[in-house]
Design a protein around this motif. Structure first.
Motif, mmCIF file in Angstrom:
data_model
loop_
_atom_site.group_PDB
_atom_site.id
_atom_site.type_symbol
_atom_site.label_atom_id
_atom_site.label_comp_id
_atom_site.label_asym_id
_atom_site.label_seq_id
_atom_site.Cartn_x
_atom_site.Cartn_y
_atom_site.Cartn_z
ATOM 1 N N GLY A 1 0.812 -1.214 0.000
ATOM 2 C CA GLY A 1 0.000 0.000 0.000
ATOM 3 C C GLY A 1 0.846 1.265 0.000
ATOM 4 O O GLY A 1 0.474 2.273 -0.608
ATOM 5 N N VAL A 2 1.996 1.219 0.702
ATOM 6 C CA VAL A 2 2.926 2.352 0.684
ATOM 7 C C VAL A 2 3.384 2.615 -0.751
ATOM 8 O O VAL A 2 3.371 3.760 -1.235
ATOM 9 N N LEU A 3 3.777 1.554 -1.438
ATOM 10 C CA LEU A 3 4.250 1.692 -2.822
ATOM 11 C C LEU A 3 3.134 2.188 -3.739
ATOM 12 O O LEU A 3 3.367 3.035 -4.610
ATOM 13 N N ALA A 4 1.922 1.655 -3.529
ATOM 14 C CA ALA A 4 0.798 2.016 -4.391
ATOM 15 C C ALA A 4 0.492 3.505 -4.317
ATOM 16 O O ALA A 4 0.356 4.181 -5.345
ATOM 17 N N GLN B 1 -1.104 -2.708 -3.642
ATOM 18 C CA GLN B 1 -2.434 -2.654 -3.036
ATOM 19 C C GLN B 1 -2.880 -1.216 -2.765
ATOM 20 O O GLN B 1 -2.432 -0.576 -1.821
ATOM 21 N N HIS B 2 -3.773 -0.754 -3.603
ATOM 22 C CA HIS B 2 -4.298 0.605 -3.502
ATOM 23 C C HIS B 2 -5.738 0.508 -3.024
ATOM 24 O O HIS B 2 -6.596 -0.051 -3.722
ATOM 25 N N SER B 3 -6.012 1.013 -1.836
ATOM 26 C CA SER B 3 -7.314 0.799 -1.207
ATOM 27 C C SER B 3 -8.471 1.289 -2.071
ATOM 28 O O SER B 3 -9.499 0.605 -2.192
ATOM 29 N N ALA B 4 -8.328 2.466 -2.676
ATOM 30 C CA ALA B 4 -9.424 3.010 -3.482
ATOM 31 C C ALA B 4 -9.686 2.146 -4.711
ATOM 32 O O ALA B 4 -10.837 1.896 -5.078
ATOM 33 N N ALA B 5 -8.629 1.678 -5.354
ATOM 34 C CA ALA B 5 -8.785 0.796 -6.509
ATOM 35 C C ALA B 5 -9.429 -0.521 -6.089
ATOM 36 O O ALA B 5 -10.343 -1.039 -6.755
ATOM 37 N N ASN B 6 -8.974 -1.057 -4.955
ATOM 38 C CA ASN B 6 -9.520 -2.329 -4.474
ATOM 39 C C ASN B 6 -10.991 -2.208 -4.100
ATOM 40 O O ASN B 6 -11.746 -3.175 -4.184
ATOM 41 N N MET B 7 -11.415 -1.011 -3.676
ATOM 42 C CA MET B 7 -12.830 -0.806 -3.388
ATOM 43 C C MET B 7 -13.664 -1.111 -4.622
ATOM 44 O O MET B 7 -14.762 -1.688 -4.529
ATOM 45 N N ASN C 1 -7.512 -6.757 3.875
ATOM 46 C CA ASN C 1 -6.905 -6.125 2.704
ATOM 47 C C ASN C 1 -7.032 -4.605 2.761
ATOM 48 O O ASN C 1 -6.033 -3.901 2.789
ATOM 49 N N LEU C 2 -8.272 -4.100 2.792
ATOM 50 C CA LEU C 2 -8.452 -2.643 2.743
ATOM 51 C C LEU C 2 -7.811 -1.938 3.933
ATOM 52 O O LEU C 2 -7.223 -0.856 3.773
ATOM 53 N N LEU C 3 -7.907 -2.534 5.125
ATOM 54 C CA LEU C 3 -7.349 -1.893 6.312
ATOM 55 C C LEU C 3 -5.831 -1.728 6.222
ATOM 56 O O LEU C 3 -5.331 -0.602 6.343
ATOM 57 N N PRO C 4 -5.057 -2.796 6.009
ATOM 58 C CA PRO C 4 -3.601 -2.601 5.896
ATOM 59 C C PRO C 4 -3.214 -1.787 4.669
ATOM 60 O O PRO C 4 -2.258 -0.996 4.722
ATOM 61 N N ALA C 5 -3.951 -1.948 3.573
ATOM 62 C CA ALA C 5 -3.646 -1.165 2.376
ATOM 63 C C ALA C 5 -3.853 0.323 2.630
ATOM 64 O O ALA C 5 -3.058 1.158 2.190
ATOM 65 N N SER C 6 -4.914 0.668 3.378
ATOM 66 C CA SER C 6 -5.214 2.071 3.674
ATOM 67 C C SER C 6 -4.139 2.694 4.558
ATOM 68 O O SER C 6 -3.757 3.851 4.358
ATOM 69 N N ILE C 7 -3.659 1.925 5.546
ATOM 70 C CA ILE C 7 -2.581 2.418 6.401
ATOM 71 C C ILE C 7 -1.339 2.690 5.558
ATOM 72 O O ILE C 7 -0.678 3.723 5.690
ATOM 73 N N GLY C 8 -1.016 1.750 4.677
ATOM 74 C CA GLY C 8 0.120 1.943 3.786
ATOM 75 C C GLY C 8 -0.066 3.128 2.859
ATOM 76 O O GLY C 8 0.872 3.877 2.586
ATOM 77 N N GLY D 1 2.439 6.212 2.294
ATOM 78 C CA GLY D 1 2.995 6.469 0.974
ATOM 79 C C GLY D 1 2.679 7.853 0.446
ATOM 80 O O GLY D 1 3.545 8.538 -0.099
ATOM 81 N N GLY D 2 1.416 8.283 0.599
ATOM 82 C CA GLY D 2 1.037 9.604 0.101
ATOM 83 C C GLY D 2 1.481 10.730 0.996
ATOM 84 O O GLY D 2 2.023 11.737 0.527
#
Length: 301
Positions: free
Chosen positions: A192-195, A232-238, A260-267, A271-272
């Protein structure tokens, strides 16, 4: 100074006098990094100052575009065997969703992770506003918007069984981390950080461009990269998960959200907020001529 005034001033700087004649030289067709960070801050402030109803409606809209992007990414790649072409077409499909978000001014959680910190890093009284309500509303609005469009698409009966088969493959690819237990949870966080580092740079390139073509191209390149890399990009995964929840029983809502969404969102926040917003704000601190921290004039807090 507004962006338009800044542009005019730059054009004037490129005028030279030679042998008594004025010579016009073309100005830059993009903003320099310090201007981009300043623009991020202004956008963050503008989002934060909107009435709650506007914030939430724009968040719903952004989530809707994520589902459209997810669907388009699958449709373009159906039946493609060559991996490189498959990733390219899938990334191009999702870039359509991000282009609609960036150009329409919709409120996307992962873009807010770049814009709002840029505002906060460059203003006085860092915690003088209740930003948590805005951040939470953008996240919830994105999820609801993504799911509402998924429901409409499902009810329309427009997509074939081939789409559902391809979607199942996408879901398996996104949820492969479940097999790794807690290690997988932290892998999603790092992914998620990378995404959102990449999506932050998509926002960076889009903001740099002064014309619609440049904005679309600036969006496309990082989006294709993050899709191809399965970051893993939370918005895309939504978008993907909303469709998956309706057409497949492979995974439960619990697995989609908490695993998935929870750890991706933290990352995505890291990242952003850190690798894009904080990094560039600090690097170009001396160059940023922002008025975000002032309380007088039109830039009032």
């Amino acid at each position: 100074m507004s962006r338009e005034e800044d542009y005019v001033e730059e054009q004037e700087e490129h005028e030279e006098i030679k042998n008594g004649k004025k010579i016009d030289r073309p100005g830059r067709q993009f903003y320099i990094p310090s201007q981009i960070v300043d623009e991020f801050g202004e956008k963050g402030r503008d989002h934060l100052n909107k009435p709650f109803r506007a914030q939430f409606l724009l968040a719903l809209t952004a989530g809707s575009f994520m589902t459209f992007g997810a669907v388009f990414s699958i449709l373009l790649a159906v039946g493609v065997e060559t991996k490189g072409l498959y990733h390219l077409l899938s990334g191009l499909g999702f870039a359509a969703g991000y282009s609609m978000v960036f150009i329409s001014g919709a409120v996307l959680f992962t873009e807010v992770n770049v814009l709002l910190p840029s505002y906060l890093f460059n203003k006085q009284g860092l915690m003088s506003r209740n930003i948590y309500k805005f951040w939470l509303s953008s996240y919830v609005g994105n999820i609801l918007g993504a799911f509402m469009v998924a429901v409409l698409i499902y009810m329309s009966g427009s997509l074939s069984s081939t789409f559902n088969t391809e979607l199942s493959m996408y879901l398996d690819h996104k949820m492969k981390f479940l097999d790794h237990g807690w290690k997988g949870w932290f892998q999603i966080l790092i992914s998620g950080v990378l995404a959102n580092w990449l999506i932050g740079m998509a926002a960076f390139l889009t903001t740099a461009a002064r014309d619609i073509t440049g904005k679309i191209l600036g969006t496309m390149l990082p989006v294709i990269l993050f899709v191809a890399g399965n970051f893993q990009h939370s918005a895309a995964n939504m978008g993907y998960f909303s469709m998956g929840f309706l057409v497949s029983d492979q995974y439960t809502w619990y697995e989609y959200i908490l695993l998935n969404l929870l750890p991706a969102s933290i990352g995505n926040l890291i990242g952003g907020g850190i690798l894009v917003s904080l990094l560039f704000s600090y690097a170009y601190k001396e160059d940023i001529q922002t008025t975000l921290g002032r309380t007088n004039g039109s830039k009032k807090k």
